[in-house]
Design an enzyme around this catalytic site. Structure first.
Site, mmCIF file in Angstrom:
data_model
loop_
_atom_site.group_PDB
_atom_site.id
_atom_site.type_symbol
_atom_site.label_atom_id
_atom_site.label_comp_id
_atom_site.label_asym_id
_atom_site.label_seq_id
_atom_site.Cartn_x
_atom_site.Cartn_y
_atom_site.Cartn_z
ATOM 1 N N ARG A 23 47.402 48.641 31.230
ATOM 2 C CA ARG A 23 47.910 47.824 30.131
ATOM 3 C C ARG A 23 49.087 48.578 29.511
ATOM 4 O O ARG A 23 49.191 49.803 29.643
ATOM 5 C CB ARG A 23 46.836 47.602 29.067
ATOM 6 C CG ARG A 23 45.554 46.937 29.568
ATOM 7 C CD ARG A 23 44.558 46.813 28.421
ATOM 8 N NE ARG A 23 43.322 46.132 28.822
ATOM 9 C CZ ARG A 23 42.220 46.749 29.226
ATOM 10 N NH1 ARG A 23 42.189 48.073 29.283
ATOM 11 N NH2 ARG A 23 41.144 46.059 29.564
ATOM 12 N N ARG A 52 50.081 44.678 36.253
ATOM 13 C CA ARG A 52 48.624 44.900 36.257
ATOM 14 C C ARG A 52 47.928 43.810 37.064
ATOM 15 O O ARG A 52 47.041 44.098 37.882
ATOM 16 C CB ARG A 52 48.121 44.905 34.811
ATOM 17 C CG ARG A 52 46.613 45.044 34.627
ATOM 18 C CD ARG A 52 46.327 45.208 33.138
ATOM 19 N NE ARG A 52 44.937 44.957 32.768
ATOM 20 C CZ ARG A 52 43.985 45.888 32.770
ATOM 21 N NH1 ARG A 52 44.263 47.107 33.178
ATOM 22 N NH2 ARG A 52 42.753 45.585 32.381
ATOM 23 N N TYR A 104 40.622 37.082 39.490
ATOM 24 C CA TYR A 104 41.501 37.394 40.619
ATOM 25 C C TYR A 104 41.000 36.794 41.922
ATOM 26 O O TYR A 104 41.748 36.696 42.895
ATOM 27 C CB TYR A 104 41.672 38.917 40.747
ATOM 28 C CG TYR A 104 42.362 39.495 39.554
ATOM 29 C CD1 TYR A 104 43.733 39.321 39.362
ATOM 30 C CD2 TYR A 104 41.647 40.167 38.567
ATOM 31 C CE1 TYR A 104 44.365 39.814 38.241
ATOM 32 C CE2 TYR A 104 42.278 40.661 37.443
ATOM 33 C CZ TYR A 104 43.632 40.479 37.294
ATOM 34 O OH TYR A 104 44.259 40.955 36.171
#
Length: 298
Positions: free
Chosen positions: A148, A247, A279
């Site tokens: 992050r 990311r 994902y």
């Protein structure tokens, strides 16, 4: 009970008791500040203790005109958390938001970059300047470690365990995790650290921070966004990209190449596997390929 005083106490609770980051505390506080402004504009006399569901529904109805469904859901969630805090502190016995339904929203799939696009972005960096070497190390770290922005900015020299092949990352709620770092990324960080950063004079309080600006202080979130935006433009990529895209790409590419979802969860620092499972939906063609390659009924 006064609204502003209650909001201040709530912010302190979020920071000290919940251990949330400054950005998270600010986000939650903005939701309540929006409610306070609406209350003042409409001459509502109810306090945090006496405000009821009907008043809150009226506020949400008016706010919804300017917000997307996702933003509405986040606002309602913020309000729920605020009134849960009041119950926790014994100021209220009930949560007036309990029967307020959030709008149904689809699960937003993260934007990703292909490996070629990432290579093009990093290759577009002008390495003839000290900032170029730093920016290459920044983008390589974002992608290679799936960090992050806040985790990148807080990365310290003392967090680099290159001999062991890891970096120590401080994530949300000050929770720490070790993330593997590739030899190539170690090389770019080492070049920046030993050839560029060594010639800078860090400001007091910033001596251990890895990535510094020209004045020897920590970089800001805005600066990281600017670096990504400028290099994306230089690479001729038209997608709307943020630092978080690196990311997302990190996680997606690991999954596509056969990485275990639990391992990805640990590297990303997700508390719940449900967050990581998004994902699984990014590249359906890849999932079909996995079935065709490995299933006995292919």
């Amino acid at each position: 009970m006064i609204w502003q005083k209650t909001l201040t106490d709530y912010s302190i609770y979020l920071k000290l008791e919940r251990g949330l980051s400054e950005n998270s505390v600010l986000s939650y506080s903005l939701d309540i500040e929006k409610l306070i402004r609406w209350i003042e504009a409409h001459n509502v006399t109810q306090t945090p203790v006496s405000i009821d569901r009907e008043t809150l529904q009226d506020f949400i109805y008016h706010s919804a005109k300017e917000l997307s469904a996702r933003s509405q859901a986040r606002l309602i969630s913020g309000l729920k958390g605020f009134f849960e805090y009041l119950i926790f502190e014994d100021y209220r016995k009930d949560n007036p938001t309990d029967l307020i339904e959030s709008p149904k929203i689809g699960r937003k799939l993260p934007d990703t970059l292909s490996e070629d696009e990432i290579d093009r972005i990093i290759s577009s960096i002008d390495l003839s300047t000290p900032q170029g070497e730093r920016n290459r190390a920044i983008l390589e770290t974002l992608y290679a470690c799936g960090l992050r922005v806040s985790e990148l900015l807080s990365l310290k020299l003392s967090d680099l365990y290159f001999k062991e092949g890891y970096i120590l990352v401080t994530g949300k709620g000050n929770k720490q995790r070790f993330v593997p770092i590739a030899a190539s990324t170690q090389k770019y960080i080492t070049i920046y650290r030993d050839d560029i950063r060594v010639h800078q004079k860090p400001q007091p309080g910033h001596t251990d921070i890895l990535f510094l600006n020209r004045r020897g202080k920590s970089l800001t979130r805005a600066m990281i966004f600017t670096i990504v935006r400028n290099q994306t433009r230089e690479a001729g990529i038209k997608k709307k990209i943020s630092p978080h895209t690196f990311r997302h790409s990190f996680a997606t590419h690991l999954l596509e190449n056969g990485a275990d979802l639990r391992a990805i969860q640990q590297m990303l620092g997700h508390e719940s596997i449900t967050t990581t499972e998004i994902y699984m939906h990014v590249d359906r063609s890849h999932l079909a390929e996995m079935v065709n390659r490995f299933h006995p009924r292919r």
